[in-house]
Design an enzyme around this catalytic site. Structure first.
Site, PDB file in Angstrom:
ATOM      1  N   ASP A  94       0.855  -1.192   0.000  1.00 18.34           N
ATOM      2  CA  ASP A  94       0.000   0.000   0.000  1.00 18.34           C
ATOM      3  C   ASP A  94       0.896   1.249   0.000  1.00 18.34           C
ATOM      4  OD1 ASP A  94      -2.409   1.386   0.224  1.00 18.34           O
ATOM      5  OD2 ASP A  94      -2.424   1.306   2.416  1.00 18.34           O
ATOM      6  N   ASP A 116       2.773   4.982  -5.468  1.00 16.92           N
ATOM      7  CA  ASP A 116       2.014   6.222  -5.272  1.00 16.92           C
ATOM      8  C   ASP A 116       2.934   7.408  -5.497  1.00 16.92           C
ATOM      9  OD1 ASP A 116       0.590   8.395  -4.521  1.00 16.92           O
ATOM     10  OD2 ASP A 116       0.171   7.732  -2.481  1.00 16.92           O
ATOM     11  N   HIS A 234      -9.182   4.932  -2.255  1.00 26.74           N
ATOM     12  CA  HIS A 234      -8.482   4.949  -0.963  1.00 26.74           C
ATOM     13  C   HIS A 234      -9.350   5.717   0.031  1.00 26.74           C
ATOM     14  CE1 HIS A 234      -4.284   3.516  -1.791  1.00 26.74           C
ATOM     15  NE2 HIS A 234      -4.867   3.435  -2.970  1.00 26.74           N
ATOM     16  N   SER A 237     -12.888   4.493   4.711  1.00 33.07           N
ATOM     17  CA  SER A 237     -13.505   4.087   5.973  1.00 33.07           C
ATOM     18  C   SER A 237     -14.745   4.939   6.214  1.00 33.07           C
ATOM     19  CB  SER A 237     -12.512   4.248   7.125  1.00 33.07           C
ATOM     20  OG  SER A 237     -11.683   3.107   7.199  1.00 33.07           O
ATOM     21  N   ILE A 278      -9.819   0.011   3.252  1.00 33.54           N
ATOM     22  CA  ILE A 278     -10.360   0.279   4.592  1.00 33.54           C
ATOM     23  C   ILE A 278      -9.306  -0.078   5.643  1.00 33.54           C
ATOM     24  CG2 ILE A 278     -12.142  -0.395   6.267  1.00 33.54           C
ATOM     25  CD1 ILE A 278     -13.940  -0.969   3.737  1.00 33.54           C
TER      26      ILE A 278
HETATM   27  P1  13P Z   1      -8.930   4.829   5.606  1.00 30.15           P
HETATM   28  O1  13P Z   1      -8.043   5.670   6.450  1.00 30.15           O
HETATM   29  O2  13P Z   1     -10.179   5.573   5.215  1.00 30.15           O
HETATM   30  O3  13P Z   1      -9.269   3.524   6.243  1.00 30.15           O
HETATM   31  O4  13P Z   1      -8.168   4.513   4.235  1.00 30.15           O
HETATM   32  C1  13P Z   1      -7.209   3.494   4.168  1.00 30.15           C
HETATM   33  C2  13P Z   1      -6.409   3.516   2.911  1.00 30.15           C
HETATM   34  O5  13P Z   1      -6.711   4.168   1.942  1.00 30.15           O
HETATM   35  C3  13P Z   1      -5.201   2.690   2.879  1.00 30.15           C
HETATM   36  O6  13P Z   1      -4.460   2.879   1.725  1.00 30.15           O
HETATM   37  O1  G3H Z   2      -3.214   4.878   3.610  1.00 28.75           O
HETATM   38  C1  G3H Z   2      -2.712   4.691   4.706  1.00 28.75           C
HETATM   39  C2  G3H Z   2      -3.041   3.442   5.452  1.00 28.75           C
HETATM   40  O2  G3H Z   2      -4.130   3.654   6.305  1.00 28.75           O
HETATM   41  C3  G3H Z   2      -1.818   2.941   6.183  1.00 28.75           C
HETATM   42  O3  G3H Z   2      -1.526   3.721   7.275  1.00 28.75           O
HETATM   43  O4  G3H Z   2       0.884   4.276   7.016  1.00 28.75           O
HETATM   44  O5  G3H Z   2      -0.248   4.388   9.242  1.00 28.75           O
HETATM   45  O6  G3H Z   2       0.224   2.179   8.182  1.00 28.75           O
HETATM   46  P1  G3H Z   2      -0.058   3.638   7.966  1.00 28.75           P
HETATM   47 ZN    ZN Z   3      -4.535   4.853   0.950  1.00 31.61          ZN
END
Ligand code: 13P
Ligand code: G3H
Ligand code: ZN
Length: 333
Positions: A94, A116, A234, A237, A278
């Protein structure tokens, strides 16, 4: 070099094609620890939903990348043990922010990576994305790219302002990079504070914030430009208010936390949006459950007694998302 195929994982290609054609979306859940992973796999196995396990750069630093890779391999076996004969599990990076990070994930068995470069100028985004695609495709690893800027925190990159994806750029971007899916900006954002109170209205009955709607017009224009091309959301949530309330009632402090209404995500799932990310909702579920145990049973000190209820709550949340929001249940029989 480890191939994800040896680990029983799959890439996103076929999964996305089916999701776009079938009008549903695949859940992409972030994980950082064993309880989250168990809850994701239990929910996916029970509902027979394809699933994307997402590892952020932060998660790699927190939990150790090698351990996470073995956990994902273990997850495939665990899913089978739970009676899911043909698990469809993707291990995805991610918000990868460099070629080196993406390469290292491809080399260690990830089946999908995100590069990204959305905060970079357009031509730099294209050049970096193309480089990652050229490397990853040699190993049949699929690549997600991003065009447009989401408000809030993108891993360690924080954007002051969001910029919707420009529909007039998507054909050029997808063609020149060769990416397999495209994350777009239509008003979602990361974290539990997606909108400021000024951007919202307030429901007079409940006093809760009502966020502005997503830019479905932008999504539909993008779909017209790239028919059938897999689109990713993205920052999706919903920030369930029942969790926010439990957290606040048990010593937490999350005033005016607000997310994306689930009806809008359901609507988006029916379009070319085939992956919905999410993370924050699972953090909220976990925190609510743990705070409740700490408050109600102050003598409890066995982590299993609070991480267990947290795992159960996350599983409930994941099942709800799969069945009632994304519609991906029964799609990986
Ligand atoms: P949320 O913060 O809305 O859960 O999004 C997560 C996300 O996009 C991870 O890449
Ligand atoms: O997009 C971000 C995700 O929620 C991951 O968050 O970088 O705190 O692990 P993090
Ligand atoms: Zn994200």
């Amino acid at each position: 070099m480890v191939s994800y195929k040896e680990l029983g994982l799959v890439n996103t290609r076929e999964m996305f094609a089916k999701a776009v054609a079938g009008g549903y979306a695949i859940p992409a859940f972030n994980f950082n620890n064993m309880e989250q992973l168990q809850a994701i796999i239990q929910a996916s196995a029970e509902t027979k939903s394809p699933v994307i396990l997402q590892v952020s750069k932060g998660a790699r630093n927190y939990a150790n990348q090698t351990l996470l890779r073995y956990m994902a391999e273990g997850a495939v076996e665990y899913a089978k043990e739970l009676g899911w004969e043909h698990p469809q599990i993707v291990l995805h990076l991610d918000h990868g922010d460099s070629f080196e990070l993406c390469k290292s994930c491809v080399d260690m068995g990830f089946s999908s990576v995100m590069i990204d470069a959305s905060s970079k100028p357009y031509e730099e985004n294209i050049a970096l994305t193309k480089k990652v695609v050229e490397y990853a495709h040699q190993f049949d690893v699929t690549v997600e790219a991003e065009l447009g800027v989401l408000a809030g925190v993108e891993d360690e990159v924080s954007a002051e302002e969001s910029h919707y994806t420009k529909p007039e750029e998507v054909i050029d971007f997808a063609t020149r990079t060769g990416c397999d899916s495209l994350a777009i900006s239509i008003g979602t954002s990361h974290g539990a504070y997606k909108f400021t109170p000024e951007q919202c209205t307030r429901d007079p009955k409940t006093g809760r914030l009502v966020p502005p709607p997503l830019a479905f017009n932008v999504l539909h224009e993008i779909e017209k430009k790239l028919p059938g091309f897999p689109i990713v959301l993205h920052g999706s949530s919903s920030v369930p208010q029942e969790y926010v309330d439990i957290i606040n009632e048990h010593g937490g402090k999350l005033p005016d936390a607000v997310g994306i209404p689930e009806e809008q995500l359901r609507e988006a799932s029916k379009s070319a949006v085939c992956k919905i990310n999410i993370d924050s909702d699972s953090r909220l579920a976990m925190t609510a459950a743990i705070r409740k145990v700490f408050d109600e049973k102050p003598g409890e000190f066995d982590p299993r007694k609070y991480l267990g209820p947290a795992r159960d709550e996350m599983k409930k949340l994941y099942m709800h998302k799969i069945v009632n929001v994304l519609g991906s249940d029964g799609k990986a029989l």
